[in-house]
Every structure is written in C-alpha cells, then in structure tokens.
Scaffold this active site. Sequence first.
Site, PDB file in Angstrom:
ATOM      1  N   GLU A  26       0.836  -1.188   0.000  1.00  0.00           N
ATOM      2  CA  GLU A  26       0.000   0.000   0.000  1.00  0.00           C
ATOM      3  C   GLU A  26       0.881   1.253   0.000  1.00  0.00           C
ATOM      4  OE1 GLU A  26      -3.796   1.646   2.605  1.00  0.00           O
ATOM      5  OE2 GLU A  26      -2.226   0.526   3.638  1.00  0.00           O
ATOM      6  N   LYS A  71      -9.708   1.238  -2.689  1.00  0.00           N
ATOM      7  CA  LYS A  71      -9.941   0.733  -1.335  1.00  0.00           C
ATOM      8  C   LYS A  71     -11.336   1.105  -0.846  1.00  0.00           C
ATOM      9  CE  LYS A  71      -7.761   0.982   3.264  1.00  0.00           C
ATOM     10  NZ  LYS A  71      -6.662   1.648   4.006  1.00  0.00           N
ATOM     11  N   CYS A 123      -5.182  -3.358   2.640  1.00  0.00           N
ATOM     12  CA  CYS A 123      -4.942  -3.097   4.062  1.00  0.00           C
ATOM     13  C   CYS A 123      -6.179  -3.262   4.950  1.00  0.00           C
ATOM     14  CB  CYS A 123      -4.315  -1.718   4.237  1.00  0.00           C
ATOM     15  SG  CYS A 123      -3.457  -1.515   5.836  1.00  0.00           S
TER      16      CYS A 123
END
Length: 262
Positions: free
Chosen positions: A40, A108, A149
Amino acid sequence: MRVAVCQLNAREDRAANLAQARQLLVRAADQGADLAVLPEYTDYLGPTSYAPEPVDGEFGTFFAEAARELGMWVHAGSFHERGPDDQHSYNTSLVFDRSGGLAASYRKIHLYDVQIPGKVSYHESATVAPGSDIVTVKIEGATLGLSICYDLRFPELYRKLTDAGADILVVPAAFMLHTGRDHWEVLLRARAIEGQSYVLAAGQVGNHEPNRTCFGRSMIINPWGTVLAQAPDTVSVAVADIDKHSLEQIRAELPSLANRRL
C-alpha cells in the site's frame, strides 16, 4: 505459478520510493516470479499531503514500463489516485500484465477511522474517498481478488471475492506495528482458510514520518492457512510457488465453500 511479495519502506522521497520498488521487482524477476506484489502507498508515506495523480500518470506509467521490461505481472501496491474532489484522493491498486497493459484497478473500500482518547486519532476518510466496486482479474489461469490493508478486517468482502471466482487474494498494506504484531498473520491466515484461497500480502516495513511504524512481515499463505514464505523485518522479497491443483484438492477434501447455507 511463482509469486513474490515485495516489502518496502516508502518515505517522503517519492523518486526514492519508486527506485526502491523497481529494485525489488528486479529481485523478484531474477527469482523467476510470474507475479510480484508491492505494498500500500508505494508512491509516498510522509509527513505532508501528497498531490494525487490519474491512473495514467507518472506512477502508472512507471510500473507499466517495469512490467513490460521485466516480462512479468506487476501488482503496484497502491497509490494516491486523483479523487472526486480537491479534498479527497482514492487509495488505488493497479495491476499490469506482462506487456505493461493495465489489467485491473481497485479503489480501497474500507477506510480506517479511529478515535481512541489519549492513544490514537486517525481519520482516513478525511482525505480519502472510498471505492465501491468488487474487483477480480484473471492472470495465468488463476483469478486474483483485490483488496487493500484495512479491508482485511471485513470478511464479507473476501466472501464476495471468492463468490466472484477469486482463488488468490491480494492484500497490499501499511499495517501499523501495534495492531500488526497481534492481528496481521491471524487475519491473513483466516482469510486464506475461509476462502480456501492463496493470500499474497505485501506490507510496508519500518519507520515512516510522522511517528508511524509499519509491521512488515509480508507473507504468502496457501489455502490450508499455511505460511509458505515470509519476509524478514527489512526491505526484502519473499517468493513461493503456488499450485492450482493443490487449491482444487483442498476445496474437494474440505468442501466448506460447497457446504455453505448462508
């Protein structure tokens, strides 16, 4: 298929971050990797805000060229993509094929907003807009399911990825040290076991400004939940071979996906 997870220490020097990422990709290619995954925010982890860019900007062009020159698939972790307004960017993954073509992008979905008085205050949603699309991409006879994440804490996303055909789950991350040491491996292995899928998790490692330390421990996990490879606590590459036949055998012998009632 041989896969690699690249463990990076991105800082405020963007050019240095990209150069370090390229070196790790070369190391992965030298070890015969068909696919390499970066963490990330490969582009920037620093003390100030960073100007986002479009998908076809410098970041995308850099990794498209790397994929083409190295002749392998490259998952470029994530970067700050230009967002819906001047106050928000997207946290976006890009996947490039062996010819450097953009095969997939994912924004995300789950944003890390936490307020613990006296301990931590972090609101990702203040500067990042959430994505909404479930994204998979076919690669070398397998299907990757994309996440980033904090998504790792939401199993419903991974169930939807599995339902969409994913047999490899990819998790680029910058997991914080204080949560990573207790939760990182546990959650990754759980996602592998639940989805009976391989998991490729590439993390940032070490200190970053301001006052941020990432856990690292990038790893490759098989559908039984066994860790096949794990990076040491430094900038490094971990490599493993993954086997579609082994995945199919595990799903046949323990048919939890087929036995679902909900």
